[in-house]
Motif scaffolding. Structure first.
Motif, short mmCIF file in Angstrom:
data_model
loop_
_atom_site.label_atom_id
_atom_site.label_comp_id
_atom_site.label_asym_id
_atom_site.label_seq_id
_atom_site.Cartn_x
_atom_site.Cartn_y
_atom_site.Cartn_z
N THR A 27 -7.61 -0.05 0.98
CA THR A 27 -7.92 -1.43 1.39
C THR A 27 -8.58 -1.53 2.76
N ALA A 82 -9.39 -7.70 5.20
CA ALA A 82 -9.62 -6.26 5.27
C ALA A 82 -9.31 -5.78 6.67
N GLN A 120 -15.02 -5.74 -1.17
CA GLN A 120 -13.57 -5.76 -1.06
C GLN A 120 -13.01 -7.12 -1.50
N GLU A 139 0.81 -1.22 0.00
CA GLU A 139 0.00 0.00 0.00
C GLU A 139 0.84 1.27 0.00
N GLN A 150 -9.14 -8.65 -2.52
CA GLN A 150 -8.57 -8.72 -1.18
C GLN A 150 -8.93 -10.04 -0.51
#
Length: 283
Positions: free
Chosen positions: A216, A252, A244, A28, A249
Motif C-alpha cells: 500500500t 497512501a 492506488q 497490512e 485505497q
C-alpha cells in the motif's frame, strides 16, 4: 520461555499476533509477515516465535556486519511477561552467529516493514532504549489523500509535444534503468511493485515511479539527471496514486521521504508518520 525458528505452519498464528499487536498497521500485518518471509534472493534472515510473540531479523545486504530487527510483535494479552525482551535477545544471538557486530531497529531495504520504530508504538521504543539501543536517526512518511483530484491530462499533452510518452508495461526495461541509475535495492522494489509507471523519449527511459513493493505504500521514484526539470515526477506520482485509489485505497503512505516540498506541492501530501531508528553494538 520457548523460542524457536518459525515454520510455514506458524504463519497463521504469527499473522494473528501481528494484527493484534500492530494497531497502526493491522490491515497490512499479514502481508508484511509474508514479505519478510520471502525476501530478496541471497538475504540471510530468520523468523523466531514464542507463544504470543514473533520477531524477524536479517543481515544487511550492504554491510554484513549490520543486523536488523525487522519486525517485533507481542500479542496485547501476553505483554508484560518479558516476551519482547526475550525475542529481541534471541534475534541478537542469531545476528551474532551470522557475523553481525551491530543490531538496528531500522528498515533493511529493499524488503522491510518500516524505516524504524513508529513513535506511536511507544512500548517498542521504550523496550529498545531499555535494552541499550541508541536513537541515531529520524525518518518520516507523508500521507497522500487519494480522494483529492490527481489530474495529469494537461501535463501529458505538454510532454507529448516534447516527444515524451508516459505508460506502463516495460517492467524489464524499467528495472534495468533503475539499476543503472540508482541501485539494486530500488531495482528489486521496481521489479516487485504492484504498479510501475515510466516516461520515455525516442526509446530511452527517462523516469519511473512505483507503488506496492511494500504493501500500500508509494515509492520509490526517480528521474534521470538529463530529464530533470520536465515535470515527470509529478505526472508519474499522480498516475501511481490514481492507480492506488482505483485499487480501493483512500490514502497512501509515501515512504521514507526525502523531498517534503515536492510531495506537498505535487499532491498535497502531509508529513505524518515519524520513525526513530535505533542501534547498538553486539558485544
Amino acid at each position: 520461555m520457548d523460542i524457536r525458528t518459525a515454520t510455514a505452519g506458524d504463519l497463521g498464528d504469527m499473522a494473528r499476533t501481528a494484527r493484534a499487536a500492530l494497531t497502526f498497521d493491522a490491515a497490512e500485518a499479514p502481508a508484511l509477515l509474508a514479505g519478510l518471509a520471502a525476501p530478496p534472493a541471497g538475504r540471510r534472515r530468520t523468523g523466531l516465535v514464542t507463544e504470543g510473540g514473533v520477531v524477524y531479523a536479517s543481515i544487511s545486504g550492504k554491510d554484513p556486519a549490520v543486523g536488523h530487527i525487522d519486525l517485533l510483535a507481542v500479542h496485547p494479552g501476553r505483554q508484560g511477561e518479558g516476551r519482547g525482551r526475550a525475542l529481541v535477545r534471541a534475534a541478537e544471538d542469531w545476528l551474532r552467529a551470522e557475523g553481525a557486530t551491530q543490531a538496528r531497529f531500522a528498515g533493511n531495504p529493499p524488503c522491510y516493514a518500516w524505516p524504524g520504530i513508529d513513535v506511536r508504538y511507544t512500548p517498542a521504543a521504550s523496550l529498545a532504549e531499555r535494552l541499550g539501543y541508541e536513537r541515531y536517526h529520524v525518518a518520516w512518511n507523508m500521507t497522500a489523500d487519494l480522494t483529492l483530484a490527481l489530474p495529469v491530462e494537461d501535463d501529458l499533452v505538454r510532454l507529448a509535444a516534447q516527444g515524451v510518452t508516459v505508460g506502463t508495461g516495460q517492467r524489464d526495461r524499467v528495472v534495468e534503468f533503475v539499476r543503472e541509475h540508482w541501485n539494486d535495492s530500488w531495482a528489486w522494489e521496481a521489479a516487485n511493485a504492484t504498479g510501475l509507471h515510466h516516461a520515455e523519449r525516442d526509446g530511452e527511459i527517462l523516469a519511473f515511479a512505483a507503488w506496492g513493493s511494500r504493501p500500500t505504500w508509494f515509492g520509490p521514484m526517480g528521474t534521470a539527471p538529463a530529464a530533470q526539470g520536465l515535470g515527470l515526477g509529478r505526472v508519474l506520482l499522480r498516475r501511481c496514486l490514481a492507480e492506488q485509489r482505483d485499487s480501493g485505497q483512500a490514502a497512501a503512505q509515501i515512504g521514507w521521504v526525502g523531498p517534503l516540498r515536492f510531495y506537498s506541492r505535487a499532491v498535497g501530501a502531509r508529513a505524518e508518520r515519524v520513525f526513530w531508528l535505533y542501534r547498538r553494538e553486539l558485544v
